[in-house]
Design an enzyme around this catalytic site. Structure first.
Site, PDB file in Angstrom:
ATOM      1  N   CYS A  47      40.278  44.775  43.006  1.00  0.00           N
ATOM      2  CA  CYS A  47      41.258  45.488  42.187  1.00  0.00           C
ATOM      3  C   CYS A  47      41.184  46.987  42.451  1.00  0.00           C
ATOM      4  CB  CYS A  47      41.021  45.197  40.709  1.00  0.00           C
ATOM      5  SG  CYS A  47      42.162  46.066  39.616  1.00  0.00           S
TER       6      CYS A  47
ATOM      7  N   GLU B 270      42.444  37.550  42.321  1.00  0.00           N
ATOM      8  CA  GLU B 270      43.475  38.595  42.353  1.00  0.00           C
ATOM      9  C   GLU B 270      44.771  38.038  42.945  1.00  0.00           C
ATOM     10  OE1 GLU B 270      44.351  41.345  41.324  1.00  0.00           O
ATOM     11  OE2 GLU B 270      42.774  42.849  41.244  1.00  0.00           O
TER      12      GLU B 270
END
Length: 216
Positions: free
Chosen positions: A134, A205
């Site tokens: 991230c 993700e």
């Protein structure tokens, strides 16, 4: 080569699937349907709430004032990042209390709790490796999409946020932090553990992007 470079190389196509996902490609083109982006942004706000907790945990787990300061600085970057979310959702008529009350979807829960568990059960390096897709991945994506940003681009503000100097500096600091935490302790076995952690976090993700695409 940094530890982050080595981790990316180790997971190969998994990283490419994340950073070149359909969501990212269409966002850069400006062809991503607005309802998909809206669903994503609300979930990302909830996502960042948990990531703020993860960085607070990083500060708590720091053993030196320098490590505690780094955790606090990373937390500050996330809090600034949420300003983008509040600004855009306010234009859509979604007040902040409604954002805070939005239910977390499954992919949101899966990744954020994975990161928190990595931090609680592992050490500071485990936590930062789990955060890396991230923190550093968004900077990589933002930089890649920046050449496509133009006046009137429907997602220009998003691209500007993650290609901007402040976020890029935060990502560069995260890369250095990984190297610092791993210095002198990166055996072959330990690297393998970090690769597994990084691969799982990257896949989660990717699932987060897909969750938004599937909402259309």
């Amino acid at each position: 080569m940094t530890l982050f470079d080595d981790l990316k190389a180790a997971i190969g196509e998994t990283w490419e699937a994340y950073t070149r996902h359909e969501f990212v490609t269409r966002l850069g083109e400006g062809s991503l349907p607005l309802p998909v982006f809206q669903d994503y942004l609300v979930q990302d706000y909830r996502f960042l709430t948990q990531f703020a907790r993860a960085n607070a945990l990083a500060a708590y787990k720091g053993r030196t004032l320098a490590e505690i300061r780094e955790g606090a600085e990373a937390l500050s970057v996330i809090l600034e990042e949420t300003e983008l979310h509040r600004r855009l959702t306010a234009r859509w008529g979604i007040p902040e209390p409604e954002l805070d009350a939005a239910p977390e979807k499954m992919a949101t829960v899966a990744y954020t709790r994975y990161v928190l568990d990595a931090g609680q059960s592992g050490d500071l390096l485990d936590l930062h490796v789990a955060l890396a897709p991230c923190v550093i991945g968004y900077a990589e994506i933002g930089a890649a999409l920046e050449p496509r940003r133009h006046e009137g681009h429907p997602y220009g503000e998003w691209i500007a946020e993650y290609s901007g100097e402040a976020f890029q500096a935060g990502a560069a600091a995260a890369v250095r932090r990984l190297d610092s935490l791993a210095e002198g302790a990166l055996t072959e076995r330990r690297f393998g553990e970090l690769v597994r952690l990084f691969r799982a976090a990257t896949r989660l993700e990717t699932d987060f992007w897909q969750q938004a695409v599937d909402a259309q």
